[in-house]
Design an enzyme around this catalytic site. Structure first.
Site, PDB file in Angstrom:
ATOM      1  N   LYS A  66       8.106   0.549  13.445  1.00  0.00           N
ATOM      2  CA  LYS A  66       6.970   0.978  12.612  1.00  0.00           C
ATOM      3  C   LYS A  66       7.311   2.104  11.644  1.00  0.00           C
ATOM      4  CE  LYS A  66       4.843  -1.625  13.450  1.00  0.00           C
ATOM      5  NZ  LYS A  66       5.386  -3.007  13.236  1.00  0.00           N
ATOM      6  N   GLY A  68       9.066   1.381   8.586  1.00  0.00           N
ATOM      7  CA  GLY A  68       9.468   0.815   7.297  1.00  0.00           C
ATOM      8  C   GLY A  68      10.611  -0.184   7.405  1.00  0.00           C
ATOM      9  N   THR A  69      10.845  -0.703   8.605  1.00  0.00           N
ATOM     10  CA  THR A  69      11.938  -1.646   8.844  1.00  0.00           C
ATOM     11  C   THR A  69      11.792  -2.896   7.975  1.00  0.00           C
ATOM     12  OG1 THR A  69      11.556  -0.996  11.149  1.00  0.00           O
ATOM     13  CG2 THR A  69      13.259  -2.659  10.733  1.00  0.00           C
ATOM     14  N   TRP A  71      10.175  -3.390   5.252  1.00  0.00           N
ATOM     15  CA  TRP A  71      10.377  -3.050   3.840  1.00  0.00           C
ATOM     16  C   TRP A  71      11.860  -2.907   3.530  1.00  0.00           C
ATOM     17  CZ3 TRP A  71       8.151   2.148   1.478  1.00  0.00           C
ATOM     18  CH2 TRP A  71       8.142   2.052   0.087  1.00  0.00           C
ATOM     19  N   HIS A 131      16.808  -1.553  16.533  1.00  0.00           N
ATOM     20  CA  HIS A 131      16.069  -0.317  16.825  1.00  0.00           C
ATOM     21  C   HIS A 131      16.838   0.552  17.819  1.00  0.00           C
ATOM     22  CE1 HIS A 131      12.617  -1.550  14.587  1.00  0.00           C
ATOM     23  NE2 HIS A 131      12.155  -2.424  15.455  1.00  0.00           N
ATOM     24  N   SER A 161       0.710   3.594  13.524  1.00  0.00           N
ATOM     25  CA  SER A 161       1.115   2.231  13.162  1.00  0.00           C
ATOM     26  C   SER A 161       1.463   1.424  14.413  1.00  0.00           C
ATOM     27  CB  SER A 161       2.320   2.300  12.220  1.00  0.00           C
ATOM     28  OG  SER A 161       2.683   1.028  11.780  1.00  0.00           O
ATOM     29  N   LYS A 293      -1.487  -1.209   6.412  1.00  0.00           N
ATOM     30  CA  LYS A 293      -2.025  -0.431   5.298  1.00  0.00           C
ATOM     31  C   LYS A 293      -0.930   0.046   4.338  1.00  0.00           C
ATOM     32  CE  LYS A 293      -6.246   1.987   6.723  1.00  0.00           C
ATOM     33  NZ  LYS A 293      -6.729   3.339   7.079  1.00  0.00           N
TER      34      LYS A 293
HETATM   35  P1  A3P Z   1       1.144   0.812   8.696  1.00  0.00           P
HETATM   36  O1  A3P Z   1       0.838   0.280  10.047  1.00  0.00           O
HETATM   37  O2  A3P Z   1       0.986   2.295   8.614  1.00  0.00           O
HETATM   38  O3  A3P Z   1       0.444   0.102   7.596  1.00  0.00           O
HETATM   39  P2  A3P Z   1       7.990  -1.746  10.501  1.00  0.00           P
HETATM   40  O4  A3P Z   1       8.350  -2.620   9.368  1.00  0.00           O
HETATM   41  O5  A3P Z   1       9.080  -0.777  10.860  1.00  0.00           O
HETATM   42  O6  A3P Z   1       7.475  -2.513  11.647  1.00  0.00           O
HETATM   43  O7  A3P Z   1       6.826  -0.776   9.977  1.00  0.00           O
HETATM   44  C1  A3P Z   1       5.562  -1.300   9.690  1.00  0.00           C
HETATM   45  C2  A3P Z   1       4.836  -0.343   8.782  1.00  0.00           C
HETATM   46  O8  A3P Z   1       5.372  -0.458   7.459  1.00  0.00           O
HETATM   47  C3  A3P Z   1       3.370  -0.694   8.672  1.00  0.00           C
HETATM   48  O9  A3P Z   1       2.716   0.554   8.416  1.00  0.00           O
HETATM   49  C4  A3P Z   1       3.356  -1.613   7.478  1.00  0.00           C
HETATM   50  O10 A3P Z   1       2.096  -1.764   6.866  1.00  0.00           O
HETATM   51  C5  A3P Z   1       4.347  -0.907   6.565  1.00  0.00           C
HETATM   52  N1  A3P Z   1       4.966  -1.807   5.582  1.00  0.00           N
HETATM   53  C6  A3P Z   1       5.366  -3.090   5.739  1.00  0.00           C
HETATM   54  N2  A3P Z   1       5.892  -3.566   4.603  1.00  0.00           N
HETATM   55  C7  A3P Z   1       5.839  -2.573   3.698  1.00  0.00           C
HETATM   56  C8  A3P Z   1       6.230  -2.473   2.320  1.00  0.00           C
HETATM   57  N3  A3P Z   1       6.761  -3.488   1.672  1.00  0.00           N
HETATM   58  N4  A3P Z   1       6.012  -1.300   1.704  1.00  0.00           N
HETATM   59  C9  A3P Z   1       5.462  -0.248   2.345  1.00  0.00           C
HETATM   60  N5  A3P Z   1       5.050  -0.282   3.646  1.00  0.00           N
HETATM   61  C10 A3P Z   1       5.253  -1.439   4.310  1.00  0.00           C
END
Ligand code: A3P
Length: 326
Positions: A66, A68-69, A71, A131, A161, A293
């Site tokens: 959670k 930004g993985t 992304w 992770h 998150s 979000k």
């Molecule tokens: P939120 O729950 O705060 O919205 P991970 O990818 O490590 O599982 O993290 C997930 C978090 O990154 C979630 O945060 C998700 O909405 C956000 N996320 C996913 N894709 C994204 C993107 N392209 N740009 C920015 N935030 C992103």
């Protein structure tokens, strides 16, 4: 082969009986060599640690869950493969495949059910996700010249998150009878304060990569979600340079960096049909649960000031003297 895997399963069950265990939001967790792992991932962790051999050209996306993985996987895939898919743009794999399928996790995918998956046919550079803490990575990753890109996030946003993600589905594991995720921030908060969450403690996860990035900046790049949100273009440039795929002046003029930023943006990925259907094959999470979000500071809506202060203080104490802060 069947006999062999049965023996392995028995070993694993015996091992699990000896490990500290808690029921948390992110399912049943076991503490193995100092790290809290979701029960379902532990066999994948062990197989990965024992069998993975890195190539010098590999790229590893590492993170606390959670943070930004998803992304960073999309960005990295797009940067290193940009010459394969720039024409026509409509055919870009991210439009038809979830980021977690393009860049699979070692422990929660490739090695989960397979002691020795065949990774030799992966197109080079191979890009993988994990992770696992830096110190728990297979020696081969630390010894080779492969690159690691780590993303972390303000711990308050990370736990908020995580809570939302965990509420989206129930994890199932072959190793434990039943898993009942917790449901509210109050319920899991004491655990969090003790570092108990999947792939936690948070501070050990981030500190391992932080220190590695300080000692070996050519090998480990340390990114923060908040910095990516604030300035994706210059961070994409830095990422491409670090990976050995710098943007040319001509690409910059053509707007290639902007194109990648847009393709991988939260709004774009969240809107794609492929990310709104189906489940992650192994984790069991709906694909759309990886896009909620995408904001900085959303914790204020879910943590009261006392909780926030308590957690922030714990993290600050753990990071004290490291030069890393949130
Ligand atoms: P939120 O729950 O705060 O919205 P991970 O990818 O490590 O599982 O993290 C997930 C978090 O990154 C979630 O945060 C998700 O909405 C956000 N996320 C996913 N894709 C994204 C993107 N392209 N740009 C920015 N935030 C992103």
């Amino acid at each position: 082969v069947k006999g062999e895997s049965t023996v392995e399963d028995d070993h694993l069950k015996e091992l699990l009986l000896t490990l500290p265990r808690v029921e948390n939001w992110d399912a049943t967790l076991y503490q193995y060599k100092g790290v809290w792992y979701p029960a379902f991932a532990i066999s994948g962790v062990i197989h990965f640690q024992q069998h993975f051999t890195a190539h010098d050209t590999d790229v590893i996306i590492a993170s606390m869950p959670k943070s930004g993985t998803t992304w960073l996987k999309a960005l990295t895939f797009s940067v290193v493969n940009r010459n394969l898919y720039n024409h026509p743009k409509e055919s870009h794999p991210l439009l038809t495949t979830p980021p977690h399928e393009l860049v699979p996790f070692f422990e929660m995918d490739l090695y989960l059910r397979n002691k020795n998956p065949s990774l030799e046919n992966f197109p080079s550079p191979r890009i993988f996700g994990t992770h696992i803490h830096y110190d728990s990575l297979p020696q081969s990753i630390r010894d080779s010249n492969c690159k690691i890109v780590y993303t972390c996030r303000n711990p308050l946003d990370q736990i908020v998150s995580l809570l939302h993600f965990s509420q989206k589905f129930i994890r199932r594991s072959e190793n434990v009878e039943e898993e009942r995720p917790l449901s509210s921030m109050d319920e899991g908060f004491e655990y969090l304060c003790r570092g108990v969450q999947g792939y936690g403690p948070f501070w050990d996860n981030v500190l391992g990569y932080w220190k590695a990035s300080q000692g070996r900046p050519d090998k480990v790049m340390f990114l923060k979600y908040e910095d990516l949100k604030e300035d994706i273009l210059s961070n994409l440039k830095r990422l491409a340079e670090f990976l050995g795929f710098p943007f040319t002046e001509e690409e910059e003029k053509r707007g290639v960096i902007e194109e990648i930023a847009l393709l991988c943006s939260f709004e774009n990925l969240k809107s794609l049909e492929i990310n709104n259907t189906g489940l992650h094959h192994y984790i069991g999470a709906p694909n759309n649960s990886f896009f909620r979000k995408g904001e900085v500071g959303d914790w204020v809506n879910y943590l009261n000031p006392t909780m926030a202060e308590r957690f922030r203080t714990i993290v600050e104490e753990k990071l004290a003297g490291s030069g890393l802060s949130f």
